[in-house]
Design an enzyme around this catalytic site. Structure first.
Site, PDB file in Angstrom:
ATOM      1  N   SER A 181       4.964   9.423   2.420  1.00  0.00           N
ATOM      2  CA  SER A 181       3.909   8.549   2.996  1.00  0.00           C
ATOM      3  C   SER A 181       3.632   8.895   4.296  1.00  0.00           C
ATOM      4  O   SER A 181       2.253   8.950   4.574  1.00  0.00           O
ATOM      5  CB  SER A 181       4.173   7.139   2.802  1.00  0.00           C
TER       6      SER A 181
ATOM      7  N   LYS B 164      -2.659   5.837   5.286  1.00  0.00           N
ATOM      8  CA  LYS B 164      -3.330   4.830   5.626  1.00  0.00           C
ATOM      9  C   LYS B 164      -4.601   5.135   5.724  1.00  0.00           C
ATOM     10  O   LYS B 164      -5.645   4.289   5.482  1.00  0.00           O
ATOM     11  CB  LYS B 164      -2.809   4.172   6.872  1.00  0.00           C
TER      12      LYS B 164
ATOM     13  N   GLU C 269      -5.237  -6.732  12.333  1.00  0.00           N
ATOM     14  CA  GLU C 269      -4.069  -6.739  13.286  1.00  0.00           C
ATOM     15  C   GLU C 269      -2.984  -5.356  12.941  1.00  0.00           C
ATOM     16  O   GLU C 269      -3.319  -4.652  12.384  1.00  0.00           O
ATOM     17  CB  GLU C 269      -2.865  -7.824  12.757  1.00  0.00           C
TER      18      GLU C 269
HETATM   19  C1  LIG Z   1       2.485   1.492   7.019  1.00  0.00           C
HETATM   20  C2  LIG Z   1       3.243   2.683   6.327  1.00  0.00           C
HETATM   21  C3  LIG Z   1       4.191   2.325   5.161  1.00  0.00           C
HETATM   22  C4  LIG Z   1       4.330   1.068   4.503  1.00  0.00           C
HETATM   23  O1  LIG Z   1       3.010   0.428   3.815  1.00  0.00           O
HETATM   24  P1  LIG Z   1       2.776   0.438   2.434  1.00  0.00           P
HETATM   25  O2  LIG Z   1       1.368  -0.379   2.350  1.00  0.00           O
HETATM   26  O3  LIG Z   1       3.753  -0.237   1.777  1.00  0.00           O
HETATM   27  O4  LIG Z   1       2.590   1.945   1.888  1.00  0.00           O
HETATM   28  C5  LIG Z   1       4.834   3.237   4.411  1.00  0.00           C
HETATM   29  N1  LIG Z   1       4.963   4.598   5.118  1.00  0.00           N
HETATM   30  C6  LIG Z   1       4.075   4.798   6.461  1.00  0.00           C
HETATM   31  C7  LIG Z   1       4.326   6.231   6.644  1.00  0.00           C
HETATM   32  C8  LIG Z   1       3.643   3.931   6.897  1.00  0.00           C
HETATM   33  O5  LIG Z   1       2.747   4.155   7.773  1.00  0.00           O
END
Ligand SMILES: *Cc1c(COP(=O)(O)O)cnc(C)c1O
Length: 412
Positions: free
Chosen positions: A383, A94, A116
């Protein structure tokens, strides 16, 4: 097969095929146009790219490595690789788009970033970017979530952000969206609503996607350097869809690369309110300012959604994903809570990496792919890291994974 430009670019009104666009009150139209124009200027500006590249390298710690997970590869009989977004500053992908949005806001002369947050991940990343770039930051959060996600609330406040409770309704994410939107409508000139995924009205799906595409741009080069070829499969989890678009974009034109997006099947795919499998089970519609697949009830209101991963429980999805589903370029599947938690422990115990529960959905799907006979390499977007999830996982699933006695001690 469409070329990259067709796959990657919305038209001037922000449509990817029939999805996207901008369904907003007239009072916001001019403001969104200004953001679009400012972003176009940034996009053409080498100094903007140089500043972003500097922050990615020295602040975030990019490029994030690709790790060959040899233990898992041996177990499943297929080469498994991880793109390590979990190693970024603040622990997930993010930060990539929060920094980009903060720089665009600065360029526009805005004073304040607002957003938010549900579990607090977007709030912490945005508060981090605001502190660095020198902008005020208001984060709207449901009162229930504030109590539940206390460590992230503390982080945001240490970083200098205001955390503003949403006190109506169920006091969770939806109410936080309402509150943030209401505040934004009151002063769209000095503030900018920094959307947390590839969703919302144009230009956000494109802009957030562009900032996240660093993931795939790096991965495409790194993977070729490591193996001499491109991956045969890409796998990423899909909430709003930003980490997935970030990985996928660089590979859309590579016909030999199969691309898989993974939605949360939660506790049940057959019961309303027990999953958030928007692309798998939803229908095209309009919500939160854009057209896309979404999960709606009979009144056309957003359905209740659920996933064990709070970053994935969103009743819509980025419009480009809807387009990529319809064109068949990306295959969308699911992993449920149980499979994700299993993958969470499997990665932790076989590779020494504790993944976010969101990312664990991508891992779970990759393991299913391997079990179904796939032999080609699999590159998974990790992610985020799982530090934020450990208390929850131990409390609810510890005994299933042999750490019951620890649970007892934690409870004391
Ligand atoms: C917020 C988040 C997601 C989901 O958000 P996307 O916009 O679909 O990428 C996925 N993995 C992590 C670690 C997150 O913090």
């Amino acid at each position: 097969m469409k070329n990259t430009f067709e796959h990657a670019m919305p038209n001037a009104e922000g449509y990817f095929g029939e999805y996207g666009g901008s369904f907003i009150p007239d009072t916001l139209k001019k403001v969104m146009d200004d953001i679009t124009t400012a972003y176009e200027v940034c996009r053409q500006d080498p100094a903007f790219h140089a500043e972003l590249a500097r922050l990615y390298k020295h602040f975030v710690g990019r490029p994030s490595p690709i790790f060959h997970a040899e233990n898992l590869s041996r177990k499943y009989g297929v080469p498994i690789y991880l793109k390590r977004e979990d190693l970024n500053h603040t622990g997930a992908h993010k930060i990539n788009h929060c920094l980009g949005e903060a720089l665009v806001a600065k360029k526009l002369g805005k004073k304040k970033l607002i957003a938010e947050t549900g579990a607090g991940q977007h709030g912490v990343a945005l508060a981090t970017a605001a502190a660095l770039v020198g902008l005020e930051c208001d984060i709207y959060m449901g009162e229930v979530d504030i109590a539940k996600e206390h460590p992230n609330v503390v982080r945001m406040r240490i970083l200098g952000a205001n955390v503003i409770p949403a006190t109506h309704g169920r006091k969770t994410l939806k109410e936080a969206v309402d509150a943030a939107f209401e505040a934004y409508m009151k002063d769209p000139i000095d503030q900018i609503y920094a959307i947390g995924s590839v969703v919302g009205p144009h230009p956000f799906p494109m802009m957030v996607r562009d900032f996240q595409s660093i993931i795939g741009n790096e991965a495409r080069i790194q993977f070729q350097e490591m193996t001499g070829e491109l991956p045969k499969n890409l796998v990423a989890c899909v909430g709003g869809g930003s980490n997935a678009m970030g990985l996928f974009t660089a590979f859309l034109e590579d016909e030999g690369v199969a691309i898989h997006g993974v939605e949360p099947a939660g506790r049940s795919l057959t019961e309303v309110g027990e999953h958030a499998a928007t692309l798998s089970l939803g229908e095209p519609g309009i919500m939160h300012g854009f057209k896309s697949y979404m999960l709606k009830d009979e009144q056309g209101e957003p359905q209740e959604v659920y996933s064990v991963a709070s970053g994935l429980d969103y009743p819509a999805v980025g419009p480009q994903h809807s387009y990529l589903k319809d064109t068949g370029r990306v295959n969308y599947g699911t992993a449920n809570d149980e499979e994700a938690i299993d993958a969470f422990f499997e990665l932790s115990r076989s590779e020494g990496i504790i993944p976010a529960i969101e990312s664990s959905h991508a891992l779970a799907y990759a393991f299913k792919l391997a079990k179904s006979g796939e032999k080609g390499s699999i590159l998974i977007n990790l992610s985020g890291r799982g530090d934020k999830d450990i208390d929850f996982v131990v409390k609810h699933y510890g005994k299933d994974y042999g750490i019951e006695s620890l649970v007892a001690r934690v409870d004391e």
